[in-house]
Design an enzyme around this catalytic site. Structure first.
Site, PDB file in Angstrom:
ATOM      1  N   LEU A  48     -41.155  16.943  -2.671  1.00 15.22           N
ATOM      2  CA  LEU A  48     -40.741  15.538  -2.599  1.00 15.22           C
ATOM      3  C   LEU A  48     -41.943  14.677  -2.972  1.00 15.22           C
ATOM      4  CD1 LEU A  48     -38.610  14.887   0.631  1.00 15.22           C
ATOM      5  CD2 LEU A  48     -37.896  14.600  -1.731  1.00 15.22           C
ATOM      6  N   ASP A  49     -41.726  13.707  -3.859  1.00 14.74           N
ATOM      7  CA  ASP A  49     -42.807  12.788  -4.224  1.00 14.74           C
ATOM      8  C   ASP A  49     -43.293  12.020  -3.000  1.00 14.74           C
ATOM      9  OD1 ASP A  49     -42.504  13.526  -6.884  1.00 14.74           O
ATOM     10  OD2 ASP A  49     -41.109  11.885  -7.322  1.00 14.74           O
ATOM     11  N   PRO A  50     -44.558  11.579  -2.998  1.00 13.87           N
ATOM     12  CA  PRO A  50     -45.059  10.788  -1.861  1.00 13.87           C
ATOM     13  C   PRO A  50     -44.208   9.559  -1.556  1.00 13.87           C
ATOM     14  CG  PRO A  50     -46.895  11.496  -3.221  1.00 13.87           C
ATOM     15  CD  PRO A  50     -45.637  11.895  -3.961  1.00 13.87           C
ATOM     16  N   ALA A  52     -41.069   9.338  -1.815  1.00 13.20           N
ATOM     17  CA  ALA A  52     -39.748   9.753  -1.338  1.00 13.20           C
ATOM     18  C   ALA A  52     -39.840  10.199   0.114  1.00 13.20           C
ATOM     19  CB  ALA A  52     -39.211  10.886  -2.191  1.00 13.20           C
TER      20      ALA A  52
END
Length: 309
Positions: A48-50, A52
């Site tokens: 998961l992207d930061p 997100a």
């Protein structure tokens, strides 16, 4: 001859379904969980992207052997697309690369959704983990290079419009492995002639783990206040899900203690009886509810491929 180094930490196994907060990287989250649980091994299933938030399944110990089965599962995301700007990262972090004063109406957005349902062709973002000539695309992008990333097919099972405001639209998508939601936002904006980027992103489901299984990071960190180490670790362990739950999509084979012993030694076991499965490319075996092995069934045998302690 030196002795093998003893692994640091506890040999615990299981899944923790973390509710990852915004501005916290996936690797950072895994490190934090590994430290909190004093675990020997840890890994995650699906970055998961930061920017997100939401479900980040983290495997501890032997559960890391089941990560591929979760990586391949369906996922559900809720996300918002802000109109008027396309960005280099396709989310809020990047620089603006194109802009427009145009804004789509609700009907135009709804009319677009069928194009993004089913098997679609998608070009991953420039800032992604895709490898180009052995290097990650995001490393090349950070060096200022524009790389030609080939398109690939991804599966969109469901795309739902949740709401519309003047400058933003909210969606929910159920998708397969390898789908970039940031790329969906980018392509929506291009098709609608107004540009767009992800401004909110939350993952609510990673098969087979339900949303109610998620544990906020703050709840785990709060347990650091328990001074007694054994009591603290016991409280943390209550949040773990059995390793076998990651394999719910596979056929299940209960075995006896004697068969379990053979499987642990890497040996096949003979399957008898009218109800014995005939052939399965993959199945998992348990003894008294405990995961013993993942293997294949054929010619009247269960042959282990991965064995669990």
């Amino acid at each position: 001859m030196s002795k093998p180094r003893k692994p640091k930490g506890r040999p615990i196994s299981g899944w923790l379904i973390l509710d990852k907060p915004v501005d916290f990287g996936s690797t950072e989250a895994v490190s934090k969980i590994k430290w909190l649980f004093n675990a020997q091994k840890a890994g995650h299933a699906g970055t998961l992207d930061p920017l997100a938030s939401g479900m980040l399944p983290i495997a501890l110990g032997d559960a890391t052997k089941t990560v591929p089965y979760v990586m391949d599962g369906r996922k559900i995301y809720e996300f918002a697309v802000s109109w008027g700007e396309e960005r280099s990262t396709d989310d809020l972090e990047g620089e603006v690369t194109a802009a427009s004063d145009a804004r789509p109406d609700e009907q135009s957005i709804r009319d677009l959704l069928p194009k993004y349902t089913g098997t679609i062709s998608q070009i991953p973002p420039q800032f992604s983990a895709i490898k180009i000539a052995g290097e990650r695309a995001y490393d090349l992008a950070r060096d200022g290079e524009t790389v030609d990333i080939p398109s690939r097919e991804v599966e969109i099972f469901r795309m739902t419009l949740l709401g519309v405001t003047a400058d933003k639209a909210h969606f929910e998508v159920e998708c397969g492995k390898g789908t970039y939601v940031r790329a969906l936002a980018r392509d929506f904006g291009r098709d609608l002639g107004c540009y767009g980027h992800i401004s909110e992103l939350r993952r609510t489901f990673v098969a087979p783990f339900a949303e109610e299984k998620m544990v906020p990071l703050a709840d785990l960190v709060a347990l650091e206040e328990i001074e007694d180490r054994d009591e603290r670790l016991a409280a943390l362990d209550e949040f773990l899900i059995d390793t076998a739950e990651a394999l719910s999509s596979l056929p299940h084979l209960p075995v006896t203690d004697d068969q379990a012993h053979r499987l642990k030694m890497g040996n096949p076991v003979i399957l008898r009886g009218r109800d014995a499965p005939l052939a399965e490319a993959e199945a998992y075996a348990t003894v008294r509810g405990k995961l013993i092995a993942i293997g294949e069934i054929g010619q009247g045998e269960f042959r282990p491929k991965r064995v669990f302690g």
